[in-house]
Design a protein around this motif. Sequence first.
Motif, PDB file in Angstrom:
ATOM      1  N   ASN A  35       0.856  -1.186   0.000  1.00  0.00           N
ATOM      2  CA  ASN A  35       0.000   0.000   0.000  1.00  0.00           C
ATOM      3  C   ASN A  35       0.891   1.235   0.000  1.00  0.00           C
ATOM      4  O   ASN A  35       1.643   1.468   0.958  1.00  0.00           O
ATOM      5  N   LEU A  36       0.791   2.026  -1.052  1.00  0.00           N
ATOM      6  CA  LEU A  36       1.667   3.173  -1.248  1.00  0.00           C
ATOM      7  C   LEU A  36       0.839   4.449  -1.241  1.00  0.00           C
ATOM      8  O   LEU A  36      -0.121   4.573  -2.004  1.00  0.00           O
ATOM      9  N   THR A  37       1.193   5.386  -0.388  1.00  0.00           N
ATOM     10  CA  THR A  37       0.538   6.695  -0.351  1.00  0.00           C
ATOM     11  C   THR A  37       1.546   7.745  -0.769  1.00  0.00           C
ATOM     12  O   THR A  37       2.666   7.783  -0.248  1.00  0.00           O
ATOM     13  N   VAL A  38       1.162   8.575  -1.746  1.00  0.00           N
ATOM     14  CA  VAL A  38       2.059   9.619  -2.240  1.00  0.00           C
ATOM     15  C   VAL A  38       1.442  10.992  -1.991  1.00  0.00           C
ATOM     16  O   VAL A  38       0.236  11.121  -1.758  1.00  0.00           O
ATOM     17  N   LYS A  39       2.287  12.020  -2.049  1.00  0.00           N
ATOM     18  CA  LYS A  39       1.833  13.391  -1.857  1.00  0.00           C
ATOM     19  C   LYS A  39       0.994  13.841  -3.054  1.00  0.00           C
ATOM     20  O   LYS A  39       1.277  13.483  -4.196  1.00  0.00           O
ATOM     21  N   ALA A  40      -0.007  14.653  -2.768  1.00  0.00           N
ATOM     22  CA  ALA A  40      -0.918  15.089  -3.825  1.00  0.00           C
ATOM     23  C   ALA A  40      -0.202  15.892  -4.907  1.00  0.00           C
ATOM     24  O   ALA A  40      -0.504  15.749  -6.095  1.00  0.00           O
ATOM     25  N   ASP A  41       0.764  16.725  -4.513  1.00  0.00           N
ATOM     26  CA  ASP A  41       1.426  17.573  -5.507  1.00  0.00           C
ATOM     27  C   ASP A  41       2.418  16.806  -6.384  1.00  0.00           C
ATOM     28  O   ASP A  41       2.939  17.353  -7.356  1.00  0.00           O
TER      29      ASP A  41
END
Length: 203
Positions: A35-41
């Motif tokens: 599960n990978l979460t990245v920054k919106a920008d």
Amino acid sequence: MTQNQTLSLEKLSADLAAALGDRIVECKVAFGEVNLTVKADSYFESCTILRDHETLQFEQLIDLCGLDRSEYGNELNESRRFWVVCQLLSVSKNMRVRLKVCCPDDDLPTVASVIDVWSSANWYEREAFDLYGIVFEGHPDLRRILTDYGFVGHPFRKDFPLSGHVEMRYDPELGRVVYQPVTIEPREITPRIIREPQYGGAK
């Protein structure tokens, strides 16, 4: 999960960290998947890297959906409510990853469109816009896809009433479909519980 599967997921996590660097908010293994979460920008840039990096090669977007987490709190402290979740597949490497990004503005949830990375994002993003009101910047044709053109609101938001805001019916005098306020009265249904005398082994 076997030891080989665990090692494979750990290697994928390490490869993701190496390729994406500080674009990552969180990367963990859960439910047999990374599960990978990245920054919106850096969402669009991260997706491009995930597709093109030689050790990753996630060529296919197999699903994308919106998510309203208004009742979950905010453990990652990036937003309170709306998320976009993608399921990616690398045919070349036989790997999957769940990619998540948080919309930084609850009042106007917005993230970049990834249609230029994976063309299959087209209808998925329209669906997330229709049902959750998430705006995908750069989408060439962002309009409703499941609800009617005159539909009011976004029905998968947790604050959307179960009965909706309006209903439609055919008006024989006008010869067309018309909208009117909902006529269903809200009611609470209390289930009736019936137990047999010997239920649960009671005597």
